[in-house]
Design a protein around this motif. Structure first.
Motif, PDB file in Angstrom:
ATOM      1  N   VAL A 151       0.853  -1.183   0.000  1.00 21.10           N
ATOM      2  CA  VAL A 151       0.000   0.000   0.000  1.00 21.10           C
ATOM      3  C   VAL A 151       0.888   1.232   0.000  1.00 21.10           C
ATOM      4  N   VAL A 152       0.627   2.147  -0.937  1.00 18.47           N
ATOM      5  CA  VAL A 152       1.405   3.384  -1.038  1.00 18.47           C
ATOM      6  C   VAL A 152       0.569   4.522  -0.462  1.00 18.47           C
ATOM      7  N   GLY A 153       1.071   5.122   0.619  1.00 18.04           N
ATOM      8  CA  GLY A 153       0.358   6.208   1.271  1.00 18.04           C
ATOM      9  C   GLY A 153       0.919   7.567   0.911  1.00 18.04           C
ATOM     10  N   GLU A 154       0.710   8.546   1.787  1.00 19.55           N
ATOM     11  CA  GLU A 154       1.200   9.898   1.549  1.00 19.55           C
ATOM     12  C   GLU A 154       2.728   9.912   1.574  1.00 19.55           C
ATOM     13  N   ASN A 155       3.291  10.828   0.782  1.00 20.45           N
ATOM     14  CA  ASN A 155       4.747  10.979   0.672  1.00 20.45           C
ATOM     15  C   ASN A 155       5.427   9.668   0.278  1.00 20.45           C
ATOM     16  N   PHE A 156       4.696   8.862  -0.504  1.00 18.77           N
ATOM     17  CA  PHE A 156       5.223   7.609  -1.056  1.00 18.77           C
ATOM     18  C   PHE A 156       5.609   6.611   0.036  1.00 18.77           C
ATOM     19  N   ALA A 157       4.933   6.710   1.186  1.00 19.48           N
ATOM     20  CA  ALA A 157       5.183   5.750   2.267  1.00 19.48           C
ATOM     21  C   ALA A 157       4.608   4.399   1.870  1.00 19.48           C
ATOM     22  N   VAL A 158       5.462   3.372   1.895  1.00 20.73           N
ATOM     23  CA  VAL A 158       5.066   2.044   1.448  1.00 20.73           C
ATOM     24  C   VAL A 158       4.916   1.117   2.646  1.00 20.73           C
ATOM     25  N   SER A 159       3.809   0.391   2.695  1.00 21.26           N
ATOM     26  CA  SER A 159       3.581  -0.561   3.779  1.00 21.26           C
ATOM     27  C   SER A 159       3.014  -1.858   3.198  1.00 21.26           C
ATOM     28  N   PHE A 160       3.081  -2.912   3.984  1.00 22.09           N
ATOM     29  CA  PHE A 160       2.581  -4.220   3.544  1.00 22.09           C
ATOM     30  C   PHE A 160       1.062  -4.258   3.700  1.00 22.09           C
ATOM     31  N   MET A 394      14.104   3.678 -10.942  1.00 23.37           N
ATOM     32  CA  MET A 394      12.872   3.496 -11.729  1.00 23.37           C
ATOM     33  C   MET A 394      11.666   3.145 -10.864  1.00 23.37           C
ATOM     34  N   PRO A 395      11.738   2.069 -10.059  1.00 23.49           N
ATOM     35  CA  PRO A 395      10.564   1.756  -9.233  1.00 23.49           C
ATOM     36  C   PRO A 395      10.366   2.711  -8.071  1.00 23.49           C
ATOM     37  N   PHE A 396      11.471   3.189  -7.452  1.00 20.29           N
ATOM     38  CA  PHE A 396      11.337   4.023  -6.258  1.00 20.29           C
ATOM     39  C   PHE A 396      10.845   5.428  -6.566  1.00 20.29           C
ATOM     40  N   SER A 397      11.149   5.924  -7.771  1.00 18.16           N
ATOM     41  CA  SER A 397      10.679   7.265  -8.140  1.00 18.16           C
ATOM     42  C   SER A 397       9.386   7.207  -8.949  1.00 18.16           C
TER      43      SER A 397
END
Length: 441
Positions: A151-160, A394-397
């Motif tokens: 799940v991608v949240g605000e400010n590109f915060a990624v969680s499971f 590529m994936p992180f940006s």
């Protein structure tokens, strides 16, 4: 007459059709998302839906018959957001569409003078391997996000994500199904995987596990046939008729055109570089074959897209799903184009297929693309650092262009500072300078 040279490319009609259906079902989400994004700029959503399909059909058919490559063209994700949320938000969608149309015309001229073909040819082998791997991770990340695994949240915060949800659970099952079917060399494994997971999703809806709401659509289509809307009120003709250029300076309009051109140019080059590891784009010396025709098809698609009312058309990275399925020729593209056209009339059926049904295909296609990483020379830091930056950015940006940009910039800088200027082609210096200017702007 074998116009697609199936025998020469060691493929068959059935394989190409399977590949075309697979890539269509994998990329169909863009046909829904693009109108949603552009409608935020004040464009008619239904008209943009029609425009998106028409542009995809034209661009994909051009790719098939110009170059005989198995690539599919659709409105580029990312550049459509720039179109709607940056340019159109400030100057209006009419200005944005006019800029895309002009950019497309320039694009055609550039394609005729071999600019993109030259860029393709001068990119070093290690960076080409890195671009392929980076696109693989980019596609995989997209699949994981679409499935709900991450799940991608605000400010590109990624969680499971919650593995107990329908999306992640069925995506995991889909990966296993496609993996097993691929191991046993079942024809159309990816397509069968999509259909099986879709059927399981419908079953989950019927038993109440998949809950339908205002934000979660039903997987069971309420109707079969729909009729397309006219594109008259979003076409470039309408834009030129209603636009008022007194709201933007000539310099700002030029910058907008150049911005679209820059992203379009390098996004396409990056895609071709990545796919060159899976499709016979380059010969044994690494030089492009028929790449000018493929680039021209991409450029014509952009002009066609703007003409009917959508943002820039580009070769989509989801084409990898068809390539992994065995697609090698333009017949794959023709199959996808036919399905695009049918979607104009049967959109309720096509768009009831959930993203978690196509996510396993993206993840496995990403796996196939990343195998080029083993070819990178990691013993030489002037080669491995640019390659590594290309892969991870590529994936992180969320941008293929950003990965290519940092890869080329770091490659040129490292070669110069280590006294290996001869390793750098003069065109690479020019491209690196253009990327540096883009960073400053």
């Amino acid at each position: 007459m074998d116009i697609f040279k199936l025998k020469k490319n060691n493929t068959s009609v059935l394989t190409e059709i399977y590949a075309g259906i697979t890539v269509f079902m994998t990329v169909a989400y863009i046909l829904v998302i693009n109108p949603e994004i552009l409608s935020g700029a004040g464009m008619d959503k239904n008209a943009v839906f029609t425009a998106t399909i028409l542009a995809s059909v034209i661009g994909t058919l051009c790719m098939a018959f110009f170059s005989n490559y198995p690539f599919v063209l659709v409105p580029g994700m990312g550049i459509n957001i720039y179109f709607a949320q940056t340019v159109a938000k400030v100057y209006g969608w009419e200005i944005a569409l006019c800029a895309v149309f002009i950019e497309g015309v320039i694009f055609i001229l550039i394609s005729l003078i071999n600019v993109r073909e030259t860029i393709f040819n001068i990119v070093p082998k290690n960076l080409k391997y890195a671009v392929a791997a980076g696109i693989g991770l980019f596609i995989t990340f997209t699949g994981l996000r679409n499935s709900g695994f991450i799940v991608v949240g605000e400010n590109f915060a990624v969680s499971f994500g919650n593995i107990k949800d329908v999306g992640p659970c069925l995506t995991g099952i889909g990966i296993i199904i496609i993996g097993v079917m691929s191991y046993y060399k079942v024809k159309g494994a990816m397509l069968w995987g999509i259909l099986i997971i879709y059927a399981m999703g419908i079953g989950c809806e019927l038993i109440g596990w998949y809950e339908v709401s205002d934000k979660v659509p039903s997987l069971i289509p309420k109707e079969i046939v729909s009729f397309p809307s006219s594109v008259g009120n979003v076409s470039v003709v309408k834009a030129f008729e209603s636009v008022k250029f007194d709201g933007i300076s000539l310099f700002d309009f030029f910058i907008v055109i150049i911005s679209f051109l820059f992203v379009d140019l390098f996004a396409t080059v990056a895609a071709f570089i990545g796919f060159s590891e899976k499709v016979s784009i380059a010969d044994e010396n690494g030089k492009a074959q028929r790449i000018r025709r493929a680039i021209l098809a991409d450029a014509v698609g952009t002009v066609a897209g703007a003409a009917v009312g959508t943002s820039s058309i580009t070769t989509c990275v989801e084409s990898a799903a068809g390539i992994v399925q065995g697609g090698k020729t333009g017949l794959t593209s023709v199959t996808a184009a036919v399905l695009f056209f049918l979607a104009l009339f049967f959109s309720p059926v096509f768009f009831s297929i959930p993203s978690f049904a196509t996510a396993p295909v993206l993840i496995i296609a990403g796996l196939s693309m990343t195998d080029s990483v083993v070819k990178i020379d990691f013993s030489d830091f002037t080669e491995s650092i640019p390659a590594f930056l290309t892969i991870i950015v590529m994936p992180f940006s969320g941008s293929i262009v950003n990965g290519l940009m940092l890869g080329i910039l770091s490659y040129v800088i490292l070669k110069v500072l280590t006294g290996r200027k001869k390793d750098v082609n003069i065109i690479m210096y020019i491209v690196a300078f253009l990327f540096f200017i883009r960073l400053l702007l």
